[in-house]
Scaffold this motif. Structure first.
Motif, PDB file in Angstrom:
ATOM      1  N   CYS A 105     -10.247  -2.528  -5.018  1.00 54.60           N
ATOM      2  CA  CYS A 105     -10.352  -2.318  -6.463  1.00 54.60           C
ATOM      3  C   CYS A 105      -9.393  -3.282  -7.151  1.00 54.60           C
ATOM      4  CB  CYS A 105     -10.075  -0.867  -6.866  1.00 54.60           C
ATOM      5  SG  CYS A 105      -8.341  -0.391  -6.901  1.00 54.60           S
ATOM      6  N   GLY A 106      -9.666  -3.561  -8.406  1.00 53.36           N
ATOM      7  CA  GLY A 106      -8.854  -4.506  -9.160  1.00 53.36           C
ATOM      8  C   GLY A 106      -7.407  -4.085  -9.310  1.00 53.36           C
ATOM      9  N   PHE A 107      -7.173  -2.786  -9.453  1.00 50.69           N
ATOM     10  CA  PHE A 107      -5.802  -2.293  -9.624  1.00 50.69           C
ATOM     11  C   PHE A 107      -4.994  -2.498  -8.341  1.00 50.69           C
ATOM     12  CE2 PHE A 107      -8.255   0.288 -12.687  1.00 50.69           C
ATOM     13  CZ  PHE A 107      -7.655  -0.172 -13.851  1.00 50.69           C
ATOM     14  N   SER A 108      -5.622  -2.229  -7.192  1.00 55.71           N
ATOM     15  CA  SER A 108      -4.943  -2.454  -5.913  1.00 55.71           C
ATOM     16  C   SER A 108      -4.688  -3.942  -5.710  1.00 55.71           C
ATOM     17  CB  SER A 108      -5.778  -1.891  -4.756  1.00 55.71           C
ATOM     18  OG  SER A 108      -5.791  -0.472  -4.794  1.00 55.71           O
ATOM     19  N   SER A 109      -5.640  -4.771  -6.092  1.00 54.03           N
ATOM     20  CA  SER A 109      -5.479  -6.218  -5.974  1.00 54.03           C
ATOM     21  C   SER A 109      -4.302  -6.702  -6.818  1.00 54.03           C
ATOM     22  CB  SER A 109      -6.773  -6.914  -6.411  1.00 54.03           C
ATOM     23  OG  SER A 109      -6.636  -8.306  -6.307  1.00 54.03           O
ATOM     24  N   ARG A 110      -4.194  -6.184  -8.022  1.00 59.59           N
ATOM     25  CA  ARG A 110      -3.093  -6.568  -8.905  1.00 59.59           C
ATOM     26  C   ARG A 110      -1.752  -6.107  -8.323  1.00 59.59           C
ATOM     27  NH1 ARG A 110      -2.868  -4.993 -15.214  1.00 59.59           N
ATOM     28  NH2 ARG A 110      -3.513  -3.021 -14.321  1.00 59.59           N
ATOM     29  N   ALA A 111      -1.718  -4.900  -7.765  1.00 59.03           N
ATOM     30  CA  ALA A 111      -0.480  -4.376  -7.174  1.00 59.03           C
ATOM     31  C   ALA A 111      -0.029  -5.255  -6.010  1.00 59.03           C
ATOM     32  CB  ALA A 111      -0.689  -2.928  -6.719  1.00 59.03           C
ATOM     33  N   ILE A 112      -0.962  -5.677  -5.169  1.00 66.70           N
ATOM     34  CA  ILE A 112      -0.638  -6.559  -4.041  1.00 66.70           C
ATOM     35  C   ILE A 112      -0.114  -7.893  -4.550  1.00 66.70           C
ATOM     36  CG2 ILE A 112      -1.694  -7.944  -2.193  1.00 66.70           C
ATOM     37  CD1 ILE A 112      -1.157  -5.021  -1.418  1.00 66.70           C
ATOM     38  N   ALA A 113      -0.757  -8.449  -5.563  1.00 65.28           N
ATOM     39  CA  ALA A 113      -0.320  -9.730  -6.119  1.00 65.28           C
ATOM     40  C   ALA A 113       1.116  -9.639  -6.644  1.00 65.28           C
ATOM     41  CB  ALA A 113      -1.272 -10.173  -7.226  1.00 65.28           C
ATOM     42  N   ILE A 114       1.446  -8.531  -7.277  1.00 66.63           N
ATOM     43  CA  ILE A 114       2.802  -8.335  -7.812  1.00 66.63           C
ATOM     44  C   ILE A 114       3.810  -8.266  -6.666  1.00 66.63           C
ATOM     45  CG2 ILE A 114       4.322  -6.683  -8.992  1.00 66.63           C
ATOM     46  CD1 ILE A 114       1.824  -6.002 -10.771  1.00 66.63           C
ATOM     47  N   LEU A 115       3.520  -7.459  -5.651  1.00 68.35           N
ATOM     48  CA  LEU A 115       4.445  -7.331  -4.520  1.00 68.35           C
ATOM     49  C   LEU A 115       4.600  -8.666  -3.785  1.00 68.35           C
ATOM     50  CD1 LEU A 115       3.483  -3.832  -3.077  1.00 68.35           C
ATOM     51  CD2 LEU A 115       5.564  -4.451  -4.337  1.00 68.35           C
ATOM     52  N   PRO A 137      -3.692   2.664  -7.169  1.00 70.72           N
ATOM     53  CA  PRO A 137      -2.592   2.634  -6.231  1.00 70.72           C
ATOM     54  C   PRO A 137      -1.345   3.364  -6.723  1.00 70.72           C
ATOM     55  CG  PRO A 137      -2.710   0.542  -7.368  1.00 70.72           C
ATOM     56  CD  PRO A 137      -3.895   1.356  -7.824  1.00 70.72           C
ATOM     57  N   GLN A 138      -0.464   3.641  -5.763  1.00 68.71           N
ATOM     58  CA  GLN A 138       0.833   4.260  -6.050  1.00 68.71           C
ATOM     59  C   GLN A 138       1.899   3.527  -5.254  1.00 68.71           C
ATOM     60  OE1 GLN A 138       0.953   8.498  -5.489  1.00 68.71           O
ATOM     61  NE2 GLN A 138      -0.942   8.825  -6.610  1.00 68.71           N
ATOM     62  N   LEU A 139       2.997   3.194  -5.929  1.00 68.63           N
ATOM     63  CA  LEU A 139       4.081   2.452  -5.301  1.00 68.63           C
ATOM     64  C   LEU A 139       5.317   3.323  -5.131  1.00 68.63           C
ATOM     65  CD1 LEU A 139       5.179  -0.338  -4.324  1.00 68.63           C
ATOM     66  CD2 LEU A 139       6.029  -0.649  -6.668  1.00 68.63           C
ATOM     67  N   TYR A 140       5.884   3.262  -3.923  1.00 68.44           N
ATOM     68  CA  TYR A 140       7.137   3.945  -3.608  1.00 68.44           C
ATOM     69  C   TYR A 140       8.151   2.903  -3.161  1.00 68.44           C
ATOM     70  CZ  TYR A 140       4.695   8.380  -3.722  1.00 68.44           C
ATOM     71  OH  TYR A 140       3.981   9.479  -4.136  1.00 68.44           O
ATOM     72  N   VAL A 141       9.367   2.993  -3.697  1.00 71.65           N
ATOM     73  CA  VAL A 141      10.457   2.110  -3.296  1.00 71.65           C
ATOM     74  C   VAL A 141      11.627   2.978  -2.866  1.00 71.65           C
ATOM     75  CG1 VAL A 141      12.093   0.337  -4.041  1.00 71.65           C
ATOM     76  CG2 VAL A 141       9.720   0.257  -4.847  1.00 71.65           C
ATOM     77  N   LYS A 142      12.040   2.815  -1.613  1.00 70.57           N
ATOM     78  CA  LYS A 142      13.151   3.592  -1.042  1.00 70.57           C
ATOM     79  C   LYS A 142      12.952   5.093  -1.281  1.00 70.57           C
ATOM     80  CE  LYS A 142      16.047   0.245   0.351  1.00 70.57           C
ATOM     81  NZ  LYS A 142      16.871   0.157   1.517  1.00 70.57           N
ATOM     82  N   GLY A 143      11.725   5.556  -1.083  1.00 70.16           N
ATOM     83  CA  GLY A 143      11.418   6.971  -1.190  1.00 70.16           C
ATOM     84  C   GLY A 143      11.141   7.465  -2.595  1.00 70.16           C
ATOM     85  N   GLU A 144      11.299   6.605  -3.594  1.00 69.00           N
ATOM     86  CA  GLU A 144      11.120   7.003  -4.994  1.00 69.00           C
ATOM     87  C   GLU A 144       9.773   6.511  -5.509  1.00 69.00           C
ATOM     88  OE1 GLU A 144      13.060   5.891  -9.352  1.00 69.00           O
ATOM     89  OE2 GLU A 144      14.146   5.363  -7.532  1.00 69.00           O
ATOM     90  N   PHE A 145       9.012   7.411  -6.117  1.00 73.30           N
ATOM     91  CA  PHE A 145       7.727   7.053  -6.715  1.00 73.30           C
ATOM     92  C   PHE A 145       7.972   6.283  -8.004  1.00 73.30           C
ATOM     93  CE2 PHE A 145       4.242   8.378  -9.675  1.00 73.30           C
ATOM     94  CZ  PHE A 145       3.265   7.567  -9.107  1.00 73.30           C
ATOM     95  N   LEU A 146       7.385   5.076  -8.095  1.00 76.28           N
ATOM     96  CA  LEU A 146       7.540   4.273  -9.310  1.00 76.28           C
ATOM     97  C   LEU A 146       6.357   4.403 -10.252  1.00 76.28           C
ATOM     98  CD1 LEU A 146       9.163   0.883  -8.285  1.00 76.28           C
ATOM     99  CD2 LEU A 146      10.222   2.959  -9.111  1.00 76.28           C
ATOM    100  N   GLY A 147       5.138   4.454  -9.709  1.00 81.74           N
ATOM    101  CA  GLY A 147       3.964   4.549 -10.565  1.00 81.74           C
ATOM    102  C   GLY A 147       2.812   3.745  -9.992  1.00 81.74           C
ATOM    103  N   GLY A 148       1.832   3.500 -10.858  1.00 79.66           N
ATOM    104  CA  GLY A 148       0.641   2.763 -10.463  1.00 79.66           C
ATOM    105  C   GLY A 148       0.718   1.311 -10.900  1.00 79.66           C
ATOM    106  N   SER A 149      -0.430   0.633 -10.893  1.00 77.90           N
ATOM    107  CA  SER A 149      -0.434  -0.804 -11.153  1.00 77.90           C
ATOM    108  C   SER A 149      -0.024  -1.146 -12.587  1.00 77.90           C
ATOM    109  CB  SER A 149      -1.794  -1.419 -10.819  1.00 77.90           C
ATOM    110  OG  SER A 149      -2.791  -0.924 -11.664  1.00 77.90           O
ATOM    111  N   ASP A 150      -0.346  -0.303 -13.555  1.00 73.39           N
ATOM    112  CA  ASP A 150       0.054  -0.589 -14.939  1.00 73.39           C
ATOM    113  C   ASP A 150       1.572  -0.566 -15.092  1.00 73.39           C
ATOM    114  OD1 ASP A 150      -2.585  -0.842 -15.626  1.00 73.39           O
ATOM    115  OD2 ASP A 150      -2.743   1.100 -16.624  1.00 73.39           O
ATOM    116  N   ILE A 151       2.205   0.435 -14.500  1.00 70.27           N
ATOM    117  CA  ILE A 151       3.668   0.530 -14.560  1.00 70.27           C
ATOM    118  C   ILE A 151       4.289  -0.619 -13.777  1.00 70.27           C
ATOM    119  CG2 ILE A 151       5.647   1.908 -13.786  1.00 70.27           C
ATOM    120  CD1 ILE A 151       3.962   4.393 -14.599  1.00 70.27           C
TER     121      ILE A 151
END
Length: 110
Positions: A30-40, A72-86
């Motif tokens: 999906c486009g949102f997952s693609s954007r999240a991967i591009a950011i990471l 998608p949902q992103l977690y950093v060091k156990g903390e939920f940050l949000g989805g691709s918009d955030i």
């Protein structure tokens, strides 16, 4: 559901950065997952991805686990940050890179 929560908790706890997404980093579904991967990838950090399309229990369970309705949902060091918009907002403001640096997240191997 307890088993699913335990599985999700283990994945989140064992990895500095985890992206629950549709598809894989090479083939996002999906486009949102693609954007999240591009950011990471742009941030240059090592991350684990979980394809929720391969496991319906995780697909539903992650929404309950985070109390967040979308993937998608992103977690950093156990903390939920949000989805691709955030993620995009934080990335554009320089906050995501700053957070990753402050948390000491490992860089991706080249």
């Amino acid at each position: 559901m307890a088993d699913t929560n335990t599985r999700i908790s283990t994945i989140v706890g064992e990895n500095d950065v985890v992206l629950f997404m549709k598809g894989t980093p090479l083939f996002p579904q999906c486009g949102f997952s693609s954007r999240a991967i591009a950011i990471l990838d742009h941030c240059g950090v090592a991350y684990e991805s979980v394809d929720v399309l391969q496991d319906m229990e995780v697909r539903q369970g992650i929404k309950t686990y985070s109390d967040w309705p979308t993937i998608p949902q992103l977690y950093v060091k156990g903390e939920f940050l949000g989805g691709s918009d955030i993620m995009m907002e934080m990335f554009e403001a320089g906050e995501l890179q700053q957070l990753l640096d402050e948390k000491g997240v490992a860089k991706a191997e080249s």
